[in-house]
Write a protein that holds these residues in place. Structure first.
Motif, PDB file in Angstrom:
ATOM      1  N   CYS A  13       0.867  -1.165   0.000  1.00 28.40           N
ATOM      2  CA  CYS A  13       0.000   0.000   0.000  1.00 28.40           C
ATOM      3  C   CYS A  13       0.909   1.222   0.000  1.00 28.40           C
ATOM      4  CB  CYS A  13      -0.877  -0.003   1.251  1.00 28.40           C
ATOM      5  SG  CYS A  13      -2.098   1.311   1.275  1.00 28.40           S
ATOM      6  N   HIS A  14       0.705   2.162  -0.908  1.00 27.26           N
ATOM      7  CA  HIS A  14       1.546   3.361  -1.005  1.00 27.26           C
ATOM      8  C   HIS A  14       1.510   4.150   0.299  1.00 27.26           C
ATOM      9  CE1 HIS A  14       2.766   7.442  -2.104  1.00 27.26           C
ATOM     10  NE2 HIS A  14       3.440   6.884  -3.106  1.00 27.26           N
ATOM     11  N   ASN A  15       0.331   4.327   0.879  1.00 28.94           N
ATOM     12  CA  ASN A  15       0.113   4.978   2.178  1.00 28.94           C
ATOM     13  C   ASN A  15       0.338   6.480   2.220  1.00 28.94           C
ATOM     14  OD1 ASN A  15      -0.814   2.918   3.971  1.00 28.94           O
ATOM     15  ND2 ASN A  15       1.205   2.001   3.875  1.00 28.94           N
ATOM     16  N   ASP A  16       0.682   7.105   1.116  1.00 26.21           N
ATOM     17  CA  ASP A  16       0.910   8.556   1.158  1.00 26.21           C
ATOM     18  C   ASP A  16       0.549   9.201  -0.178  1.00 26.21           C
ATOM     19  OD1 ASP A  16       1.628  10.943   2.370  1.00 26.21           O
ATOM     20  OD2 ASP A  16       3.741  10.751   1.848  1.00 26.21           O
ATOM     21  N   ILE A  17      -0.591   8.797  -0.745  1.00 25.76           N
ATOM     22  CA  ILE A  17      -1.009   9.381  -2.014  1.00 25.76           C
ATOM     23  C   ILE A  17      -1.694  10.711  -1.716  1.00 25.76           C
ATOM     24  CG2 ILE A  17      -2.439   9.121  -4.070  1.00 25.76           C
ATOM     25  CD1 ILE A  17      -2.105   6.082  -3.744  1.00 25.76           C
ATOM     26  N   ARG A  18      -1.054  11.764  -2.152  1.00 30.36           N
ATOM     27  CA  ARG A  18      -1.564  13.124  -1.996  1.00 30.36           C
ATOM     28  C   ARG A  18      -0.943  13.957  -3.099  1.00 30.36           C
ATOM     29  NH1 ARG A  18       2.253  15.879   1.450  1.00 30.36           N
ATOM     30  NH2 ARG A  18       3.900  14.415   1.941  1.00 30.36           N
ATOM     31  N   ALA A  19      -1.455  15.152  -3.319  1.00 34.09           N
ATOM     32  CA  ALA A  19      -1.033  15.972  -4.454  1.00 34.09           C
ATOM     33  C   ALA A  19       0.486  16.117  -4.585  1.00 34.09           C
ATOM     34  CB  ALA A  19      -1.707  17.339  -4.404  1.00 34.09           C
ATOM     35  N   PRO A  20       1.252  16.388  -3.519  1.00 29.94           N
ATOM     36  CA  PRO A  20       2.707  16.530  -3.691  1.00 29.94           C
ATOM     37  C   PRO A  20       3.409  15.247  -4.152  1.00 29.94           C
ATOM     38  CG  PRO A  20       2.020  17.479  -1.601  1.00 29.94           C
ATOM     39  CD  PRO A  20       0.837  16.748  -2.156  1.00 29.94           C
ATOM     40  N   ASN A  21       2.746  14.099  -4.022  1.00 29.95           N
ATOM     41  CA  ASN A  21       3.362  12.832  -4.420  1.00 29.95           C
ATOM     42  C   ASN A  21       2.858  12.319  -5.767  1.00 29.95           C
ATOM     43  OD1 ASN A  21       4.890  12.821  -2.118  1.00 29.95           O
ATOM     44  ND2 ASN A  21       3.459  11.567  -0.972  1.00 29.95           N
ATOM     45  N   ILE A  22       2.246  13.202  -6.544  1.00 25.82           N
ATOM     46  CA  ILE A  22       1.815  12.868  -7.893  1.00 25.82           C
ATOM     47  C   ILE A  22       2.484  13.859  -8.838  1.00 25.82           C
ATOM     48  CG2 ILE A  22      -0.153  12.659  -9.448  1.00 25.82           C
ATOM     49  CD1 ILE A  22      -1.867  12.030  -6.979  1.00 25.82           C
ATOM     50  N   ALA A  28       0.701  15.029 -19.901  1.00 29.86           N
ATOM     51  CA  ALA A  28      -0.657  14.510 -19.962  1.00 29.86           C
ATOM     52  C   ALA A  28      -0.925  13.368 -18.985  1.00 29.86           C
ATOM     53  CB  ALA A  28      -0.984  14.044 -21.365  1.00 29.86           C
ATOM     54  N   SER A  29       0.084  12.630 -18.623  1.00 30.22           N
ATOM     55  CA  SER A  29      -0.135  11.510 -17.707  1.00 30.22           C
ATOM     56  C   SER A  29       0.496  11.824 -16.350  1.00 30.22           C
ATOM     57  CB  SER A  29       0.436  10.218 -18.287  1.00 30.22           C
ATOM     58  OG  SER A  29       1.812  10.349 -18.511  1.00 30.22           O
ATOM     59  N   PHE A  30       0.144  11.020 -15.379  1.00 33.73           N
ATOM     60  CA  PHE A  30       0.606  11.257 -14.035  1.00 33.73           C
ATOM     61  C   PHE A  30       1.459  10.103 -13.542  1.00 33.73           C
ATOM     62  CE2 PHE A  30      -3.247  13.628 -14.661  1.00 33.73           C
ATOM     63  CZ  PHE A  30      -2.928  14.865 -14.125  1.00 33.73           C
ATOM     64  N   CYS A  31       2.356  10.414 -12.638  1.00 31.64           N
ATOM     65  CA  CYS A  31       3.276   9.420 -12.101  1.00 31.64           C
ATOM     66  C   CYS A  31       3.253   9.504 -10.580  1.00 31.64           C
ATOM     67  CB  CYS A  31       4.676   9.704 -12.637  1.00 31.64           C
ATOM     68  SG  CYS A  31       5.922   8.569 -12.053  1.00 31.64           S
ATOM     69  N   LEU A  32       3.060   8.378  -9.923  1.00 32.53           N
ATOM     70  CA  LEU A  32       3.065   8.313  -8.472  1.00 32.53           C
ATOM     71  C   LEU A  32       4.510   8.236  -7.991  1.00 32.53           C
ATOM     72  CD1 LEU A  32       1.085   8.123  -6.122  1.00 32.53           C
ATOM     73  CD2 LEU A  32       1.074   5.656  -6.424  1.00 32.53           C
ATOM     74  N   ILE A  33       4.872   9.100  -7.043  1.00 30.63           N
ATOM     75  CA  ILE A  33       6.243   9.144  -6.537  1.00 30.63           C
ATOM     76  C   ILE A  33       6.242   9.014  -5.013  1.00 30.63           C
ATOM     77  CG2 ILE A  33       7.087  10.512  -8.490  1.00 30.63           C
ATOM     78  CD1 ILE A  33       6.935  12.990  -6.678  1.00 30.63           C
ATOM     79  N   ASP A  34       7.412   8.975  -4.431  1.00 30.63           N
ATOM     80  CA  ASP A  34       7.617   8.958  -2.975  1.00 30.63           C
ATOM     81  C   ASP A  34       7.020   7.715  -2.334  1.00 30.63           C
ATOM     82  OD1 ASP A  34       8.304   9.579  -0.417  1.00 30.63           O
ATOM     83  OD2 ASP A  34       6.972  11.291  -0.218  1.00 30.63           O
ATOM     84  N   PHE A  35       7.722   6.612  -2.459  1.00 31.61           N
ATOM     85  CA  PHE A  35       7.259   5.335  -1.933  1.00 31.61           C
ATOM     86  C   PHE A  35       7.854   5.000  -0.565  1.00 31.61           C
ATOM     87  CE2 PHE A  35       6.048   5.031  -6.280  1.00 31.61           C
ATOM     88  CZ  PHE A  35       4.966   4.159  -6.307  1.00 31.61           C
ATOM     89  N   ASP A  36       8.360   5.993   0.160  1.00 30.40           N
ATOM     90  CA  ASP A  36       9.027   5.693   1.425  1.00 30.40           C
ATOM     91  C   ASP A  36       8.082   5.175   2.510  1.00 30.40           C
ATOM     92  OD1 ASP A  36       7.939   8.303   1.559  1.00 30.40           O
ATOM     93  OD2 ASP A  36       9.294   8.854   3.180  1.00 30.40           O
ATOM     94  N   LEU A  37       6.786   5.403   2.403  1.00 27.98           N
ATOM     95  CA  LEU A  37       5.832   4.884   3.384  1.00 27.98           C
ATOM     96  C   LEU A  37       5.120   3.619   2.900  1.00 27.98           C
ATOM     97  CD1 LEU A  37       4.213   8.181   4.741  1.00 27.98           C
ATOM     98  CD2 LEU A  37       6.018   6.795   5.776  1.00 27.98           C
ATOM     99  N   LEU A  72      -9.577  11.051  -3.178  1.00 29.92           N
ATOM    100  CA  LEU A  72      -9.548  12.285  -2.396  1.00 29.92           C
ATOM    101  C   LEU A  72      -8.715  13.357  -3.088  1.00 29.92           C
ATOM    102  CD1 LEU A  72     -10.489  13.670   0.184  1.00 29.92           C
ATOM    103  CD2 LEU A  72      -8.433  12.785   1.301  1.00 29.92           C
ATOM    104  N   VAL A  73      -7.575  12.960  -3.661  1.00 23.12           N
ATOM    105  CA  VAL A  73      -6.732  13.915  -4.393  1.00 23.12           C
ATOM    106  C   VAL A  73      -7.475  14.447  -5.609  1.00 23.12           C
ATOM    107  CG1 VAL A  73      -4.630  14.162  -5.779  1.00 23.12           C
ATOM    108  CG2 VAL A  73      -4.542  12.956  -3.591  1.00 23.12           C
ATOM    109  N   VAL A  74      -8.111  13.566  -6.371  1.00 23.21           N
ATOM    110  CA  VAL A  74      -8.847  13.990  -7.566  1.00 23.21           C
ATOM    111  C   VAL A  74      -9.981  14.934  -7.180  1.00 23.21           C
ATOM    112  CG1 VAL A  74     -10.356  13.190  -9.437  1.00 23.21           C
ATOM    113  CG2 VAL A  74      -8.221  11.975  -8.936  1.00 23.21           C
ATOM    114  N   PHE A  75     -10.708  14.603  -6.122  1.00 25.95           N
ATOM    115  CA  PHE A  75     -11.781  15.477  -5.646  1.00 25.95           C
ATOM    116  C   PHE A  75     -11.235  16.857  -5.300  1.00 25.95           C
ATOM    117  CE2 PHE A  75     -13.704  17.331  -1.834  1.00 25.95           C
ATOM    118  CZ  PHE A  75     -14.960  17.649  -2.327  1.00 25.95           C
TER     119      PHE A  75
END
Length: 99
Positions: A13-22, A28-37, A72-75
């Motif tokens: 589980c990524h556990n820290d998906i929020r705007a600064p980590n996308i 045009a596409s998005f990348c999930l970053i910061d997998f330390d949690l 939640l981030v998309v909202f």
């Protein structure tokens, strides 16, 4: 392969998906970053949050928590919600609810 698919295949589980980590990739596409949690469990303090009620299988719980964080981030981005409103939603849906 998408980051979310990779995390699911590893039962993490990524556990820290929020705007600064996308990050925006190729404009045009998005990348999930910061997998330390990232972990093989939902982060402490969220194990019995409302989005996980009734979901018992570990892999399903991990994916549901990740999807809830993304929603939640998309909202927040879509409605340009004030920070306080997003934090109240995050506290309710993604953290343990005291009884």
């Amino acid at each position: 392969e998408s980051a979310l698919s990779l995390v699911e295949s590893l039962s993490l589980c990524h556990n820290d998906i929020r705007a600064p980590n996308i990050a925006v990739k190729d404009g045009a596409s998005f990348c999930l970053i910061d997998f330390d949690l990232a972990a093989c469990r939902v982060k402490e303090g969220a194990a019995s949050c409302p989005v996980l009620w009734g979901i018992h299988h570990l892999k399903d719980r991990l994916m549901m928590f990740s999807v809830a964080q993304i929603a939640l981030v998309v909202f927040a981005l879509d409605v340009d919600a004030p920070r306080g409103a997003v934090e109240r939603l995050r506290r309710y849906w993604l953290r343990d609810v005291p009884w």
